[in-house]
Design a protein around this motif. Structure first.
Motif, PDB file in Angstrom:
ATOM      1  N   MET A   1       2.176 -11.582   5.225  1.00  0.00           N
ATOM      2  CA  MET A   1       1.398 -10.658   4.431  1.00  0.00           C
ATOM      3  C   MET A   1       0.763  -9.646   5.375  1.00  0.00           C
ATOM      4  O   MET A   1      -0.425  -9.687   5.647  1.00  0.00           O
ATOM      5  CB  MET A   1       0.337 -11.424   3.662  1.00  0.00           C
ATOM      6  N   THR A   2       1.544  -8.746   5.903  1.00  0.00           N
ATOM      7  CA  THR A   2       1.003  -7.783   6.856  1.00  0.00           C
ATOM      8  C   THR A   2       0.678  -6.462   6.166  1.00  0.00           C
ATOM      9  O   THR A   2      -0.475  -6.216   5.844  1.00  0.00           O
ATOM     10  CB  THR A   2       1.994  -7.568   8.001  1.00  0.00           C
ATOM     11  N   ILE A   3       1.658  -5.647   5.953  1.00  0.00           N
ATOM     12  CA  ILE A   3       1.424  -4.334   5.357  1.00  0.00           C
ATOM     13  C   ILE A   3       1.039  -4.467   3.891  1.00  0.00           C
ATOM     14  O   ILE A   3       0.143  -3.765   3.401  1.00  0.00           O
ATOM     15  CB  ILE A   3       2.680  -3.450   5.538  1.00  0.00           C
ATOM     16  N   ALA A   4       1.652  -5.382   3.183  1.00  0.00           N
ATOM     17  CA  ALA A   4       1.357  -5.567   1.762  1.00  0.00           C
ATOM     18  C   ALA A   4      -0.097  -5.991   1.542  1.00  0.00           C
ATOM     19  O   ALA A   4      -0.742  -5.557   0.584  1.00  0.00           O
ATOM     20  CB  ALA A   4       2.298  -6.591   1.152  1.00  0.00           C
ATOM     21  N   GLY A   5      -0.626  -6.835   2.424  1.00  0.00           N
ATOM     22  CA  GLY A   5      -2.020  -7.267   2.290  1.00  0.00           C
ATOM     23  C   GLY A   5      -2.988  -6.113   2.430  1.00  0.00           C
ATOM     24  O   GLY A   5      -3.969  -6.012   1.677  1.00  0.00           O
ATOM     25  N   GLY A   6      -2.739  -5.214   3.376  1.00  0.00           N
ATOM     26  CA  GLY A   6      -3.593  -4.038   3.542  1.00  0.00           C
ATOM     27  C   GLY A   6      -3.522  -3.114   2.340  1.00  0.00           C
ATOM     28  O   GLY A   6      -4.551  -2.586   1.873  1.00  0.00           O
ATOM     29  N   ILE A   7      -2.333  -2.914   1.807  1.00  0.00           N
ATOM     30  CA  ILE A   7      -2.184  -2.038   0.639  1.00  0.00           C
ATOM     31  C   ILE A   7      -2.867  -2.645  -0.584  1.00  0.00           C
ATOM     32  O   ILE A   7      -3.508  -1.944  -1.370  1.00  0.00           O
ATOM     33  CB  ILE A   7      -0.688  -1.754   0.387  1.00  0.00           C
ATOM     34  N   ILE A   8      -2.761  -3.959  -0.742  1.00  0.00           N
ATOM     35  CA  ILE A   8      -3.411  -4.626  -1.879  1.00  0.00           C
ATOM     36  C   ILE A   8      -4.923  -4.487  -1.786  1.00  0.00           C
ATOM     37  O   ILE A   8      -5.602  -4.217  -2.794  1.00  0.00           O
ATOM     38  CB  ILE A   8      -2.978  -6.102  -1.953  1.00  0.00           C
ATOM     39  N   LEU A   9      -5.486  -4.647  -0.586  1.00  0.00           N
ATOM     40  CA  LEU A   9      -6.930  -4.479  -0.435  1.00  0.00           C
ATOM     41  C   LEU A   9      -7.366  -3.047  -0.728  1.00  0.00           C
ATOM     42  O   LEU A   9      -8.417  -2.825  -1.339  1.00  0.00           O
ATOM     43  CB  LEU A   9      -7.363  -4.880   0.977  1.00  0.00           C
ATOM     44  N   ILE A  10      -6.587  -2.072  -0.293  1.00  0.00           N
ATOM     45  CA  ILE A  10      -6.912  -0.671  -0.580  1.00  0.00           C
ATOM     46  C   ILE A  10      -6.870  -0.416  -2.085  1.00  0.00           C
ATOM     47  O   ILE A  10      -7.764   0.230  -2.649  1.00  0.00           O
ATOM     48  CB  ILE A  10      -5.957   0.274   0.181  1.00  0.00           C
ATOM     49  N   MET A  11      -5.854  -0.936  -2.755  1.00  0.00           N
ATOM     50  CA  MET A  11      -5.753  -0.735  -4.213  1.00  0.00           C
ATOM     51  C   MET A  11      -6.902  -1.429  -4.942  1.00  0.00           C
ATOM     52  O   MET A  11      -7.491  -0.851  -5.869  1.00  0.00           O
ATOM     53  CB  MET A  11      -4.412  -1.271  -4.714  1.00  0.00           C
ATOM     54  N   LEU A  12      -7.236  -2.636  -4.550  1.00  0.00           N
ATOM     55  CA  LEU A  12      -8.331  -3.355  -5.180  1.00  0.00           C
ATOM     56  C   LEU A  12      -9.658  -2.636  -4.969  1.00  0.00           C
ATOM     57  O   LEU A  12     -10.481  -2.528  -5.893  1.00  0.00           O
ATOM     58  CB  LEU A  12      -8.394  -4.785  -4.622  1.00  0.00           C
ATOM     59  N   GLY A  13      -9.870  -2.124  -3.775  1.00  0.00           N
ATOM     60  CA  GLY A  13     -11.081  -1.353  -3.502  1.00  0.00           C
ATOM     61  C   GLY A  13     -11.154  -0.071  -4.311  1.00  0.00           C
ATOM     62  O   GLY A  13     -12.222   0.314  -4.794  1.00  0.00           O
TER      63      GLY A  13
END
Length: 88
Positions: free
Chosen positions: A1-13
């Motif tokens: 969960m490298t790039i996908a984890g960062g994108i998910i956090l950005i979307m959730l924020g």
């Protein structure tokens, strides 16, 4: 969960910052959203850095050693895989 984890956090924020209207005394959901976006951005940059370093550091799969005998002038080639023990 490298790039996908960062994108998910950005979307959730972003969802917490701009799409959610929720009020609790002493708790601001917009600040939580901004913190999640900044954490996601840091995670995304770190993941991209880790991937670029891992792709540059490729170990050779085999090593070839050439030894020339000074008396007979013959060359001996020795090829070893990376799982073999080191030559002493």
């Amino acid at each position: 969960m490298t790039i996908a984890g960062g994108i998910i956090l950005i979307m959730l924020g972003a969802i917490f910052t701009w799409a959610v209207e929720f009020d609790i005394a002493g708790f601001d959901i917009n600040v939580v959203g901004v913190i999640l976006m900044l954490g996601g951005l840091a995670w995304l940059l770190f993941a991209i850095y880790r991937i670029s370093v891992a792709r540059r550091a490729v170990a050779p799969t085999t090593t070839t050693t050439v030894v020339e005998d000074p008396v007979t002038h013959r060359r001996v080639y020795e090829e070893r895989g990376y799982t073999d023990p080191p030559v002493v």
